[in-house]
Design an enzyme around this catalytic site. Structure first.
Site, PDB file in Angstrom:
ATOM      1  N   CYS A 155      -0.759   2.422   6.400  1.00  0.00           N
ATOM      2  CA  CYS A 155      -0.372   1.096   6.871  1.00  0.00           C
ATOM      3  C   CYS A 155      -0.035   0.252   5.643  1.00  0.00           C
ATOM      4  O   CYS A 155      -0.404   0.601   4.519  1.00  0.00           O
ATOM      5  CB  CYS A 155      -1.480   0.453   7.701  1.00  0.00           C
ATOM      6  SG  CYS A 155      -3.030   0.164   6.816  1.00  0.00           S
ATOM      7  N   HIS A 196      -8.877   3.350  -3.043  1.00  0.00           N
ATOM      8  CA  HIS A 196      -7.478   3.067  -2.727  1.00  0.00           C
ATOM      9  C   HIS A 196      -6.885   2.149  -3.799  1.00  0.00           C
ATOM     10  O   HIS A 196      -6.775   0.943  -3.603  1.00  0.00           O
ATOM     11  CB  HIS A 196      -7.412   2.422  -1.340  1.00  0.00           C
ATOM     12  CG  HIS A 196      -6.068   1.916  -0.920  1.00  0.00           C
ATOM     13  ND1 HIS A 196      -4.872   2.462  -1.347  1.00  0.00           N
ATOM     14  CD2 HIS A 196      -5.728   0.881  -0.096  1.00  0.00           C
ATOM     15  CE1 HIS A 196      -3.871   1.793  -0.792  1.00  0.00           C
ATOM     16  NE2 HIS A 196      -4.359   0.822  -0.049  1.00  0.00           N
ATOM     17  N   GLY A 250       0.440  -3.878   4.128  1.00  0.00           N
ATOM     18  CA  GLY A 250       0.192  -5.296   4.320  1.00  0.00           C
ATOM     19  C   GLY A 250       1.420  -6.035   4.807  1.00  0.00           C
ATOM     20  O   GLY A 250       2.551  -5.676   4.465  1.00  0.00           O
ATOM     21  N   CYS A 263       0.803  -1.239   0.000  1.00  0.00           N
ATOM     22  CA  CYS A 263       0.000   0.000   0.000  1.00  0.00           C
ATOM     23  C   CYS A 263       0.828   1.277   0.000  1.00  0.00           C
ATOM     24  O   CYS A 263       0.292   2.352  -0.253  1.00  0.00           O
ATOM     25  CB  CYS A 263      -0.955   0.007   1.188  1.00  0.00           C
ATOM     26  SG  CYS A 263      -2.135  -1.361   1.175  1.00  0.00           S
TER      27      CYS A 263
END
Length: 429
Positions: free
Chosen positions: A415, A385, A417, A129
């Site tokens: 954040c 996103h 993964g 991300c």
């Protein structure tokens, strides 16, 4: 879980100790905000930052458009808007998550088709991300080190064409036999559900946060506050009702919905557990989109008469326990603030990715941030996103809003993964 949290805190302490013994940045951190606002010839500055619209995965305007074609559109617009001679761009980094082969071949092709010459190098990278932010940071650091003089950090994702079970590989017996390693493959929705319960983030609070994201995005869209950062793209689109192929121009985020309230979100079924709190309305949307950021030294920008939108200051990347993936921003933001000598209250705007309302809300509360400073135009819950795109998209959103409101200091964060977090400090001009 307590032991995992403890290990995460120990890791942060070790990271801080390392940072204390290394030169974290060229900024005099003892002077904090004052030093950040100064201008120096060797500052790494942003002279153009833009994005495509973000559209709904499988349904929206870009559902039939390949990721490389979205990237091509962003590249062409970057060259046109900035007026940069593309032959001066030495390297291009593109963040992506789902593209087969990392997108390396088609992204190089997209750059060439957009007008960059064969002398402009291209790489793709995947830090999940945060891929788009990592791309921008990689280019900024290459400029700082003297490796290149001008570069582009970008991000792209077509979740319409590449999202699904095929994007996840099976673990070997070796990895499956290690507890913490095995935790890396727990689905993010399941992880966030567990984190919400562990951290006692109530569903009502999540739904209220999500509703505010939609409401802020609706208001911003109506006022045209996204227009400056979005470049329209003309693409092919197959109407799902008639199977007719059309040519359409996409210039608005089509995931933004009016009339969303905490009460309406409260009626949606939980997605990951019968008694859960996370659902489609309080989590980030599956989306398609691309973004690109042009970076160079201030002295170079002045020599080329490039307009300076802002500067990159510093970034941080940290690890957290995989099962607590969502706490990443709460771990990464204090590290980058320490590196730059900033207090959390010195920051005017925080762009924190809304992967899930639960994790974003936890991070805001854990850090004690002023909610009014966080995602003032809404976030990923409201407009989506596209995994590899978001980190680069946040740069254009942040700098545009800081300049519009005549504010200076911003932070982008998300954040990641498998249990990580990333953050960066930017200053608008």
């Amino acid at each position: 879980m307590a032991n995992q949290t403890g290990r995460g805190l120990q890791a942060q302490e070790r990271l801080s100790q390392v940072s204390d013994h290394l030169k974290a940045s060229e900024v005099d951190i003892s002077r904090g905000k004052e030093a950040l606002l100064e201008k120096h010839p060797d500052d790494v500055v942003v002279t153009c930052a833009l994005r495509t619209a973000i559209t709904k995965g499988g349904k929206g305007g870009f559902k039939d458009t390949a990721a490389a074609d979205l990237l091509h559109g962003a590249f062409k617009s970057l060259i046109s808007r900035s007026g940069i001679d593309p032959s001066l761009v030495e390297d291009i980094a593109v963040g992506t998550v789902l593209a087969p082969g990392g997108g390396a071949t088609e992204f190089r092709a997209a750059a060439l088709a957009a007008g960059f010459p064969v002398t402009s190098a291209v790489k793709s990278l995947n830090r999940q991300c945060s891929s788009g932010l990592q791309a921008c940071v990689d280019v900024a650091n290459a400029i700082k080190s003297g490796m290149i003089e001008i570069g582009v950090g970008a991000g792209v994702e077509s979740m319409s064409t590449q999202y699904g079970p095929q994007a996840v590989t099976e673990f070997s017996e070796l990895l499956d036999s290690h507890t913490e390693a095995k935790n890396c493959k727990v689905p993010m929705g399941v992880l966030s559900e567990k984190m919400a319960k562990n951290k006692k983030i109530a569903r009502a609070d999540q739904d209220s946060f999500a509703a505010q994201s939609f409401q802020k995005a609706v208001e911003a869209q109506k006022k045209g506050l996204f227009d400056e950062e979005i470049v329209p793209l003309t693409v092919k689109y197959t109407d799902p009702k008639t199977d007719e192929e059309k040519t359409i121009t996409v210039s608005r985020d089509d995931g933004v919905r009016e009339g969303i309230t905490a009460e309406s979100l409260g009626k949606i079924r939980p997605a990951f557990a019968k008694d859960g709190s996370i659902h489609a309305g309080n989590a980030s949307q599956i989306s398609d989109g691309a973004a690109a950021v042009l970076l160079m030294k201030r002295s170079t920008a002045l020599r080329l008469s490039q307009p300076i939108l802002g500067k990159f200051v510093q970034a941080s990347v940290v690890g957290v326990p995989p099962l607590l993936m969502g706490v990443g921003p709460a771990a990464a933001i204090p590290v980058v603030l320490k590196k730059t000598g900033l207090d959390k209250n010195d920051v005017d705007i925080y762009e924190i990715n809304e992967a899930f309302a639960s994790q974003c809300l936890f991070c805001i509360n854990e850090l004690g941030l002023d909610m009014k400073k966080v995602n003032p135009k809404g976030g990923a819950i409201a407009f989506g996103h596209p995994l590899g795109c978001t980190g680069a998209r946040q740069v254009s959103t942040l700098l545009t809003e800081l300049r519009r409101t005549k504010q200076r200091i911003g932070v982008t964060s998300m954040c990641i993964g498998t249990g990580m977090g990333m953050a960066a400090v930017w200053v608008a001009e």
